[in-house]
Structure formats: C-alpha cells, structure tokens
Design a protein around this motif. Structure first.
Motif, mmCIF file in Angstrom:
data_model
loop_
_atom_site.group_PDB
_atom_site.id
_atom_site.type_symbol
_atom_site.label_atom_id
_atom_site.label_comp_id
_atom_site.label_asym_id
_atom_site.label_seq_id
_atom_site.Cartn_x
_atom_site.Cartn_y
_atom_site.Cartn_z
ATOM 1 N N HIS A 48 -18.869 21.787 -21.195
ATOM 2 C CA HIS A 48 -18.796 20.473 -20.489
ATOM 3 C C HIS A 48 -19.300 20.956 -19.102
ATOM 4 N N LYS A 49 -19.760 20.106 -18.547
ATOM 5 C CA LYS A 49 -20.553 20.263 -17.175
ATOM 6 C C LYS A 49 -19.907 19.435 -16.130
ATOM 7 N N VAL A 50 -19.551 19.975 -14.976
ATOM 8 C CA VAL A 50 -19.350 18.610 -13.738
ATOM 9 C C VAL A 50 -20.324 19.104 -12.756
ATOM 10 N N VAL A 51 -21.115 18.174 -12.118
ATOM 11 C CA VAL A 51 -21.757 18.448 -11.054
ATOM 12 C C VAL A 51 -21.391 17.480 -9.838
ATOM 13 N N LEU A 52 -21.038 18.005 -8.512
ATOM 14 C CA LEU A 52 -20.855 17.105 -7.525
ATOM 15 C C LEU A 52 -21.417 17.537 -6.356
ATOM 16 N N ASP A 53 -22.067 16.339 -5.556
ATOM 17 C CA ASP A 53 -22.305 16.922 -4.072
ATOM 18 C C ASP A 53 -21.359 17.179 -3.114
ATOM 19 N N VAL A 54 -21.235 18.314 -2.649
ATOM 20 C CA VAL A 54 -20.365 18.831 -1.511
ATOM 21 C C VAL A 54 -21.264 19.214 -0.308
ATOM 22 N N HIS A 55 -22.520 18.591 -0.184
ATOM 23 C CA HIS A 55 -23.328 19.157 1.025
ATOM 24 C C HIS A 55 -22.672 18.929 2.165
ATOM 25 N N ASP A 56 -21.766 17.739 2.470
ATOM 26 C CA ASP A 56 -20.955 17.467 3.781
ATOM 27 C C ASP A 56 -20.165 18.789 3.865
ATOM 28 N N PHE A 57 -19.853 19.563 3.205
ATOM 29 C CA PHE A 57 -18.813 20.421 3.032
ATOM 30 C C PHE A 57 -18.959 22.145 3.023
ATOM 31 N N LYS A 58 -20.540 22.115 3.031
ATOM 32 C CA LYS A 58 -21.295 23.400 2.658
ATOM 33 C C LYS A 58 -20.939 24.230 3.776
ATOM 34 N N SER A 59 -20.904 23.967 5.317
ATOM 35 C CA SER A 59 -20.662 24.608 6.224
ATOM 36 C C SER A 59 -19.303 24.906 6.395
ATOM 37 N N GLY A 60 -18.488 24.085 5.679
ATOM 38 C CA GLY A 60 -17.078 24.306 5.813
ATOM 39 C C GLY A 60 -16.308 25.157 4.838
ATOM 40 N N ASP A 61 -15.333 24.522 4.100
ATOM 41 C CA ASP A 61 -14.568 25.252 2.992
ATOM 42 C C ASP A 61 -14.794 24.470 1.776
ATOM 43 N N VAL A 62 -15.003 25.104 0.831
ATOM 44 C CA VAL A 62 -15.351 24.462 -0.605
ATOM 45 C C VAL A 62 -14.563 25.401 -1.430
ATOM 46 N N LYS A 63 -13.590 24.876 -2.229
ATOM 47 C CA LYS A 63 -12.875 25.901 -3.076
ATOM 48 C C LYS A 63 -12.823 25.229 -4.584
ATOM 49 N N VAL A 64 -12.967 25.875 -5.677
ATOM 50 C CA VAL A 64 -12.960 25.623 -6.935
ATOM 51 C C VAL A 64 -11.804 26.593 -7.604
ATOM 52 N N ARG A 65 -10.879 25.938 -8.382
ATOM 53 C CA ARG A 65 -9.918 26.641 -9.024
ATOM 54 C C ARG A 65 -9.379 26.005 -10.261
ATOM 55 N N VAL A 66 -9.118 27.081 -11.260
ATOM 56 C CA VAL A 66 -8.624 26.544 -12.591
ATOM 57 C C VAL A 66 -7.079 26.555 -12.324
ATOM 58 N N GLU A 67 -6.168 25.409 -12.780
ATOM 59 C CA GLU A 67 -5.015 25.218 -12.543
ATOM 60 C C GLU A 67 -4.476 24.561 -13.773
ATOM 61 N N ASP A 68 -3.643 25.098 -14.535
ATOM 62 C CA ASP A 68 -3.047 23.940 -15.607
ATOM 63 C C ASP A 68 -3.938 23.336 -16.491
ATOM 64 N N LYS A 69 -4.804 24.025 -16.971
ATOM 65 C CA LYS A 69 -5.814 23.455 -17.872
ATOM 66 C C LYS A 69 -6.880 22.256 -17.129
ATOM 67 N N GLN A 70 -6.852 22.407 -16.108
ATOM 68 C CA GLN A 70 -7.774 21.485 -15.061
ATOM 69 C C GLN A 70 -8.345 22.332 -14.059
ATOM 70 N N VAL A 71 -9.491 21.549 -13.857
ATOM 71 C CA VAL A 71 -10.363 22.303 -12.568
ATOM 72 C C VAL A 71 -10.021 21.583 -11.463
ATOM 73 N N VAL A 72 -9.705 22.152 -10.402
ATOM 74 C CA VAL A 72 -9.498 21.536 -9.015
ATOM 75 C C VAL A 72 -10.734 21.834 -8.110
ATOM 76 N N VAL A 73 -11.274 20.928 -7.202
ATOM 77 C CA VAL A 73 -12.170 21.163 -6.310
ATOM 78 C C VAL A 73 -11.614 20.583 -5.143
ATOM 79 N N GLU A 74 -11.808 21.558 -4.112
ATOM 80 C CA GLU A 74 -11.247 20.956 -2.683
ATOM 81 C C GLU A 74 -12.467 21.022 -1.693
ATOM 82 N N GLY A 75 -12.513 20.253 -0.710
ATOM 83 C CA GLY A 75 -13.433 20.616 0.272
ATOM 84 C C GLY A 75 -12.853 20.234 1.708
#
Length: 183
Positions: free
Chosen positions: A96-123
């Motif tokens: 499975h693939k997920v692709v998302l635009d995080v251009h606005d956050f590239k100079s900030g903080d982008v985090k990806v984590r696996v949590e409880d059988k889910q993938v969480v993305v924060e910017g």
C-alpha cells in the motif's frame, strides 16, 4: 495542536526502498530527488497527479501542463486548508502506498510514525513575519486494509516536498507458513 515529542528510541536499517523502523516509533524519512523526475516515485506519480487535478478543478484553477506543481502551489498559497492538501493512495499485490504534499512544512517539522497498526503523519511550521509569529500544522492518520507488516513501513520525501509512505502487505503464503510452524 501540540508538538509531538519524540519519546521513542528509533531502531532502523537502510534499504534500497527507504529506511525501516520498528513499530510504535518515529520513522526516519529518506531523502529523494524531485517528485516528477526521480524514478523512485514513478509508480505513484499518476495517482498524485489525479489528486492534484481534483483540487485544481475544485478551485477552478487553470492547469499548467508544463508544471502541475506550480498550479497546485498557487492554490495552496491562497488557501492552505487541510482539504487542499493532496493525498493519494495506491495498492498493488505487495504494498500500500500513501503520497501527500508536505511542501508547506518542508522547512518546518514533518514526522511519520507507526502507532497501533496505523501510520501517523504530522507537520508543523512556525514563521516569523515582521512583529508576529504564525504557526500552521496538520495531523493525518492512515489505516491500511488487510494484513500489513508495520515493522517494514518506510517513508521517503522528494526534494520538492512530496512524502511517500510504503506499507508492505503480508502475503497469504507468509501467513500460511507462520500458522504451519506454530502448529
């Protein structure tokens, strides 16, 4: 939204597909080239373009076939609401693939984590403009259907700010082998 603290010790290994990390931990994000030019993103590119087209149509934006990202960036600059964040999904027999635009956050903080059988993305990004600070953030949680090897999830970001998350499926053969060994 509060800033997520990195409370986990991350264990990972480099692979040709990206960087792997153990479950319930922050995933490192492998750096790649431009999204529309790096062959790493070739299989997901069409899905991403379709998602951009839908947002451009929704806002009545003229599409530049030479540079679809520039057309999309104009929309995001005028209205950076979460529903204008491009998110696309694809699936094949193995991943499975997920692709998302995080251009606005590239100079900030982008985090990806696996949590409880889910993938969480924060910017999160803070800007200092004249005499004030502004902050914008997003939070996305992704569930994958079927059996997924969450320990083998990888993430990669293009140099122009497109994040791709790859979640390998657990094949039926692997499930059968595991059950046979356990009997």
């Amino acid at each position: 939204m509060t800033k997520m603290e990195n409370e986990n010790t991350v264990s990972h290994e480099e692979t040709p597909e990206g960087t792997k990390c153990k479950e319930d931990s922050l995933l490192p994000i492998a750096e790649k080239g431009l999204f529309f030019h790096d062959s790493f993103f070739e299989d997901i590119r069409k899905h991403f373009e379709t998602a951009i087209d839908q947002i451009l149509d929704m806002w009545g934006e003229t599409k530049s076939m030479n540079d679809l990202m520039s057309s999309f960036t104009r929309v995001r600059e005028r209205n950076s609401q979460e529903e204008n964040q491009v998110v696309a999904f694809s699936e094949d027999d193995q991943t499975h693939k997920v692709v998302l635009d995080v251009h606005d956050f590239k100079s900030g903080d982008v985090k990806v984590r696996v949590e409880d059988k889910q993938v969480v993305v924060e910017g999160r990004m803070e800007k200092d403009e004249d005499d004030f600070k502004s902050m914008k953030s997003f939070y996305r949680r992704f569930n994958f259907p079927g059996e997924v090897n969450m320990e083998a999830v990888t993430s990669a970001m293009s140099s122009d700010g497109v994040l791709t998350i790859t979640a390998p499926k657990i094949s039926q053969d692997a499930n059968d082998t595991t059950r046979t060994k356990g009997q």
